[in-house]
Design an enzyme around this catalytic site. Structure first.
Site, PDB file in Angstrom:
ATOM      1  N   GLU A  83      50.351 -20.836  -5.826  1.00 12.46           N
ATOM      2  CA  GLU A  83      49.016 -21.168  -6.371  1.00 12.46           C
ATOM      3  C   GLU A  83      48.416 -19.940  -7.061  1.00 12.46           C
ATOM      4  O   GLU A  83      47.288 -19.532  -6.809  1.00 12.46           O
ATOM      5  CB  GLU A  83      48.082 -21.697  -5.279  1.00 12.46           C
ATOM      6  N   ARG A  85      31.065 -19.705   0.924  1.00 11.57           N
ATOM      7  CA  ARG A  85      30.129 -18.641   1.315  1.00 11.57           C
ATOM      8  C   ARG A  85      28.944 -18.531   0.362  1.00 11.57           C
ATOM      9  O   ARG A  85      27.823 -18.263   0.784  1.00 11.57           O
ATOM     10  CB  ARG A  85      30.871 -17.295   1.351  1.00 11.57           C
ATOM     11  N   GLU A 106      36.914 -15.441  -3.047  1.00  9.36           N
ATOM     12  CA  GLU A 106      38.229 -15.967  -3.442  1.00  9.36           C
ATOM     13  C   GLU A 106      38.654 -15.545  -4.844  1.00  9.36           C
ATOM     14  O   GLU A 106      39.834 -15.289  -5.092  1.00  9.36           O
ATOM     15  CB  GLU A 106      38.245 -17.500  -3.324  1.00  9.36           C
ATOM     16  N   ASP A 143      44.005 -17.852  -2.070  1.00 11.00           N
ATOM     17  CA  ASP A 143      42.990 -16.843  -2.373  1.00 11.00           C
ATOM     18  C   ASP A 143      42.180 -16.421  -1.156  1.00 11.00           C
ATOM     19  O   ASP A 143      41.032 -16.001  -1.269  1.00 11.00           O
ATOM     20  CB  ASP A 143      42.046 -17.420  -3.442  1.00 11.00           C
ATOM     21  N   HIS A 199      31.821 -25.670   2.537  1.00 12.61           N
ATOM     22  CA  HIS A 199      31.978 -24.460   3.343  1.00 12.61           C
ATOM     23  C   HIS A 199      31.897 -23.157   2.553  1.00 12.61           C
ATOM     24  O   HIS A 199      32.065 -22.083   3.124  1.00 12.61           O
ATOM     25  CB  HIS A 199      33.316 -24.489   4.088  1.00 12.61           C
ATOM     26  N   HIS A 258      32.479 -27.956   8.864  1.00  8.68           N
ATOM     27  CA  HIS A 258      33.231 -26.704   9.005  1.00  8.68           C
ATOM     28  C   HIS A 258      32.624 -25.894  10.157  1.00  8.68           C
ATOM     29  O   HIS A 258      31.398 -25.808  10.272  1.00  8.68           O
ATOM     30  CB  HIS A 258      33.143 -25.930   7.686  1.00  8.68           C
TER      31      HIS A 258
HETATM   32  C1  UD1 Z   1      38.188 -19.312   4.738  1.00  6.26           C
HETATM   33  C2  UD1 Z   1      38.580 -18.647   3.411  1.00  6.26           C
HETATM   34  C3  UD1 Z   1      38.290 -19.588   2.252  1.00  6.26           C
HETATM   35  C4  UD1 Z   1      38.929 -20.952   2.479  1.00  6.26           C
HETATM   36  C5  UD1 Z   1      38.528 -21.499   3.838  1.00  6.26           C
HETATM   37  C6  UD1 Z   1      39.253 -22.783   4.133  1.00  6.26           C
HETATM   38  C7  UD1 Z   1      38.308 -16.217   3.226  1.00  6.26           C
HETATM   39  C8  UD1 Z   1      37.370 -15.084   3.063  1.00  6.26           C
HETATM   40  N1  UD1 Z   1      37.772 -17.449   3.223  1.00  6.26           N
HETATM   41  O1  UD1 Z   1      36.780 -19.493   4.706  1.00  6.26           O
HETATM   42  O2  UD1 Z   1      38.807 -19.028   1.061  1.00  6.26           O
HETATM   43  O3  UD1 Z   1      38.483 -21.831   1.464  1.00  6.26           O
HETATM   44  O4  UD1 Z   1      38.863 -20.547   4.859  1.00  6.26           O
HETATM   45  O5  UD1 Z   1      38.630 -23.507   5.149  1.00  6.26           O
HETATM   46  O6  UD1 Z   1      39.493 -16.013   3.378  1.00  6.26           O
HETATM   47  N2  UD1 Z   1      35.880 -20.871  12.501  1.00  6.26           N
HETATM   48  C9  UD1 Z   1      36.157 -21.411  13.739  1.00  6.26           C
HETATM   49  N3  UD1 Z   1      37.375 -22.021  13.937  1.00  6.26           N
HETATM   50  C10 UD1 Z   1      38.303 -22.135  12.958  1.00  6.26           C
HETATM   51  C11 UD1 Z   1      38.011 -21.585  11.699  1.00  6.26           C
HETATM   52  C12 UD1 Z   1      36.808 -20.963  11.481  1.00  6.26           C
HETATM   53  O7  UD1 Z   1      35.347 -21.350  14.652  1.00  6.26           O
HETATM   54  O8  UD1 Z   1      39.386 -22.691  13.213  1.00  6.26           O
HETATM   55  C13 UD1 Z   1      34.576 -20.218  12.286  1.00  6.26           C
HETATM   56  C14 UD1 Z   1      34.522 -18.818  12.966  1.00  6.26           C
HETATM   57  O9  UD1 Z   1      33.226 -18.600  13.423  1.00  6.26           O
HETATM   58  C15 UD1 Z   1      34.843 -17.891  11.791  1.00  6.26           C
HETATM   59  C16 UD1 Z   1      34.119 -18.620  10.662  1.00  6.26           C
HETATM   60  O10 UD1 Z   1      34.343 -20.009  10.894  1.00  6.26           O
HETATM   61  O11 UD1 Z   1      34.404 -16.582  11.986  1.00  6.26           O
HETATM   62  C17 UD1 Z   1      34.514 -18.244   9.262  1.00  6.26           C
HETATM   63  O12 UD1 Z   1      35.925 -18.275   9.088  1.00  6.26           O
HETATM   64  P1  UD1 Z   1      36.557 -17.497   7.801  1.00  6.26           P
HETATM   65  O13 UD1 Z   1      38.020 -17.726   7.776  1.00  6.26           O
HETATM   66  O14 UD1 Z   1      36.080 -16.091   7.757  1.00  6.26           O
HETATM   67  O15 UD1 Z   1      35.853 -18.180   6.556  1.00  6.26           O
HETATM   68  P2  UD1 Z   1      35.934 -19.664   6.036  1.00  6.26           P
HETATM   69  O16 UD1 Z   1      34.569 -20.003   5.566  1.00  6.26           O
HETATM   70  O17 UD1 Z   1      36.597 -20.532   7.011  1.00  6.26           O
HETATM   71  N1  UDP Z   2      40.890 -31.181   5.258  1.00  4.83           N
HETATM   72  C1  UDP Z   2      41.227 -31.673   6.512  1.00  4.83           C
HETATM   73  N2  UDP Z   2      40.226 -32.006   7.385  1.00  4.83           N
HETATM   74  C2  UDP Z   2      38.914 -31.864   7.075  1.00  4.83           C
HETATM   75  C3  UDP Z   2      38.579 -31.328   5.815  1.00  4.83           C
HETATM   76  C4  UDP Z   2      39.593 -30.998   4.927  1.00  4.83           C
HETATM   77  O1  UDP Z   2      42.403 -31.856   6.821  1.00  4.83           O
HETATM   78  O2  UDP Z   2      38.057 -32.168   7.914  1.00  4.83           O
HETATM   79  C5  UDP Z   2      41.963 -30.778   4.337  1.00  4.83           C
HETATM   80  C6  UDP Z   2      41.894 -31.314   2.922  1.00  4.83           C
HETATM   81  O3  UDP Z   2      42.559 -32.538   2.800  1.00  4.83           O
HETATM   82  C7  UDP Z   2      42.535 -30.216   2.101  1.00  4.83           C
HETATM   83  C8  UDP Z   2      42.250 -28.951   2.888  1.00  4.83           C
HETATM   84  O4  UDP Z   2      41.856 -29.378   4.187  1.00  4.83           O
HETATM   85  O5  UDP Z   2      43.943 -30.358   2.058  1.00  4.83           O
HETATM   86  C9  UDP Z   2      41.168 -28.162   2.229  1.00  4.83           C
HETATM   87  O6  UDP Z   2      40.766 -27.108   3.048  1.00  4.83           O
HETATM   88  P1  UDP Z   2      39.387 -26.377   2.852  1.00  4.83           P
HETATM   89  O7  UDP Z   2      38.422 -27.264   2.143  1.00  4.83           O
HETATM   90  O8  UDP Z   2      39.009 -25.845   4.176  1.00  4.83           O
HETATM   91  O9  UDP Z   2      39.772 -25.119   1.963  1.00  4.83           O
HETATM   92  P2  UDP Z   2      39.888 -24.880   0.390  1.00  4.83           P
HETATM   93  O10 UDP Z   2      40.853 -25.846  -0.157  1.00  4.83           O
HETATM   94  O11 UDP Z   2      38.524 -25.009  -0.201  1.00  4.83           O
HETATM   95  O12 UDP Z   2      40.349 -23.463   0.324  1.00  4.83           O
END
Ligand code: UD1
Ligand code: UDP
Length: 371
Positions: A120, A212, A134, A98, A210, A243
Site C-alpha cells: 500500500e 486523530r 499517517e 501508514d 477514529h 473505536h
Molecule cells: C492507529 C493508527 C492509524 C490507523 C488506526 C486503525 C497510528 C499513529 N495510528 O490509530 O493510522 O488508522 O490505528 O484503527 O499508527 N486502543 C485500545 N485497544 C485496541 C486499540 C486501541 O484500547 O485494541 C486504544 C488505546 O487506548 C490506545 C488508543 O486506542 O492507546 C490509540 O491507539 P493508537 O494505535 O495509538 O491509535 P489509533 O487511533 O488506533
Molecule cells: N473494521 C472491522 N470492525 C469494525 C470497524 C472496521 O473489522 O468495527 C475493519 C474494516 O472492514 C476495515 C478495517 O477494519 O477493513 C479498517 O480499519 P480502521 O478503520 O481501524 O483503519 P484505517 O483503514 O482507517 O487505517
C-alpha cells in the site's frame, strides 16, 4: 525452483492484520519462511483480526498503553525491535500502510540494512497534517524502503514524483480486496450484539470514525449531524462500532448514547463488520479500509474527512468527501436516503482498488527481487 526466503511481516493495528493476512498466506503457500512480528500497537482489535485469519504472532512486542501518545508508541516499538534483530537476520521486512508500526518497521529495516517492502505504497494527500500522522508516516516509509507496492497507477505516479526508481515499483491492487473476498467465503453467524442492527425493515446507517485530526470539536460536529440524520425518518437506525481510543469513546458516549435508534458497540470482528456493511444502506466513515472495501459491496460512502489519499474512489463516484461540516454531512446523507438517482450514481461502480490478486503479484515481485 523457488529459493526459500526468510520474510519478517511487521504488523500492529487492525487494518495491518487484515491487509497483511493474504500476503502471509501467499508466502506460506509458496514455501517461504515467515515470521510474524506483532508490535501490539493495538491489543484487542488486532487480536480479533488475527483470529479471523488464523494467524499467531511469533513475536509480540506488547507496546500498547491506554491513550498512548505518538512519542511513546514510536519509542516503545523501536526500542523493542532491537533484540529481535540481535537474535535473527531476515532476507526482507514487509510493512503495510501508514501506521507508526509501519514507520518503525521500515526504520528498523534501514538500521539493520535489511531490504524493506512497502505494501500500500504511494498514497498521498500532499497535506502533511491530514491525515495526521499517517501522511508523514507513508512518506517516510517510502524513503526508507526498497520495494514499493502501490495499489493503483495514481499511487505509482506519486512514488515516481518522489524520485523512486520505476524498477522498484509494482502496481498490485490493494490486498484489502484479497482479504475481503477471502472473508466473504468464511461461514459466519452474526453476533447477538448486532442483531438489532441487522434484523427488521429499517434502513441501516453504518458509521466509523477514529482519525486523530477529528478529535474534539470536529467529532462533536459529526455526531450532531448523525443525530439529526437519524431523527429525520423513523425507519432509520444507526450502528456505530466505537473505536476504543478514549478520545473517541468519551465523545461518542456523551453525544450519541441513549438514543433508541442508535446502537453503539465495541469494535466488531471483521466478519460481523462485513455483515453490517452488506446490510447498510449508507456508510459514513473516515476509515481508509472502509473506503476501499465499500465499492466492492456496492455501498456509498460519505467520507468524514477534509482530504483523502484515495481519490480514485471519489473520481469513480463511489465515495464523496463531506469533511466534518454538519450541514454538508446532513444534506448529503439525506440526499442519498431520499433520491434514488443520487443513490444509484454512487453504487454499482467498479472497485478501483483491486481484483483480489494483489498478494500474488506482491509475492511474484518479491521473488523476482531476489532472483
Ligand atoms: C492507529 C493508527 C492509524 C490507523 C488506526 C486503525 C497510528 C499513529 N495510528 O490509530 O493510522 O488508522 O490505528 O484503527 O499508527 N486502543 C485500545 N485497544 C485496541 C486499540 C486501541 O484500547 O485494541 C486504544 C488505546 O487506548 C490506545 C488508543 O486506542 O492507546 C490509540 O491507539 P493508537 O494505535 O495509538 O491509535 P489509533 O487511533 O488506533
Ligand atoms: N473494521 C472491522 N470492525 C469494525 C470497524 C472496521 O473489522 O468495527 C475493519 C474494516 O472492514 C476495515 C478495517 O477494519 O477493513 C479498517 O480499519 P480502521 O478503520 O481501524 O483503519 P484505517 O483503514 O482507517 O487505517
Amino acid at each position: 525452483m523457488i529459493v526459500v526466503k526468510k520474510l519478517l511481516f511487521v504488523l500492529g493495528t487492525r487494518p495491518e492484520v487484515i491487509k497483511m493476512a493474504p500476503v502471509i498466506r501467499a508466502a506460506r503457500a509458496a514455501g517461504h519462511a515467515t515470521t510474524l512480528l506483532h508490535t501490539g500497537q493495538h491489543r484487542e482489535m488486532a487480536e480479533d483480526m488475527l483470529a479471523v485469519f488464523g494467524l499467531r504472532p511469533d513475536i509480540d512486542l506488547a507496546v500498547m498503553e491506554p491513550n498512548q501518545s505518538l512519542f511513546t508508541v514510536s519509542a516503545r516499538i523501536l526500542e523493542r525491535f532491537a533484540p529481535v534483530f540481535e537474535r535473527d537476520r531476515f532476507d526482507m521486512i514487509l510493512v503495510q500502510g501508514d501506521t507508526t508500526t509501519a514507520f518503525m518497521g521500515a526504520l528498523a529495516g534501514y538500521y539493520t540494512k535489511t531490504p524493506v517492502a512497502h505494501i500500500e505504497a504511494g498514497l498521498r494527500t500532499n497535506d502533511k497534517f491530514s491525515p495526521y500522522p499517517e501522511e508523514m508516516n507513508r512518506r517516510l516509509v517510502g524513503s526508507l524502503c526498497d520495494l514499493h507496492f502501490p495499489p493503483t497507477e495514481r499511487a505509482r505516479k506519486n512514488l515516481l514524483a518522489m524520485g523512486v526508481a520505476a524498477k522498484n515499483i509494482h502496481v498490485t491492487g490493494n490486498t484489502v480486496i484479497d482479504a475481503l473476498f477471502w472473508a466473504l467465503e468464511m461461514p459466519h453467524e452474526p453476533s447477538p450484539e448486532i442483531w438489532p442492527a441487522l434484523g427488521g425493515n429499517h434502513r441501516l446507517i453504518l458509521v466509523t470514525t477514529h482519525r486523530r485530526e477529528s478529535f474534539g470539536e470536529p467529532h462533536r460536529r459529526v455526531f450532531r449531524a448523525l443525530r439529526e440524520i437519524v431523527d429525520s425518518a423513523p425507519d432509520l437506525k444507526l450502528l456505530l462500532p466505537v473505536h476504543p481510543n478514549p478520545n473517541v469513546r468519551n465523545e461518542v458516549a456523551s453525544m450519541l448514547d441513549h438514543h433508541p435508534r442508535i446502537l453503539l458497540t465495541t469494535p466488531l470482528g471483521y466478519l460481523d463488520f462485513l455483515h453490517a456493511m452488506k446490510r447498510a444502506t449508507l456508510i459514513l466513515s473516515d476509515s481508509g479500509g472502509v473506503q476501499e472495501e465499500a465499492p466492492s459491496l456496492k455501498k456509498p460512502v460519505l467520507v468524514l474527512r477534509e482530504t483523502t489519499e484515495r481519490p480514485e474512489g471519489v473520481e469513480s463516484g463511489a465515495l464523496k468527501l463531506v469533511g466534518t461540516d454538519p450541514e454538508l454531512i446532513y444534506n448529503e446523507a439525506i440526499r442519498l436516503l431520499t433520491d434514488p438517482a443520487a443513490y444509484a450514481a454512487m453504487t454499482g461502480k467498479e472497485n478501483p482498488y483491486g481484483d483480489g490478486q494483489a498478494s500474488q503479484r506482491i509475492l511474484r515481485s518479491i521473488e523476482l527481487f531476489f532472483a
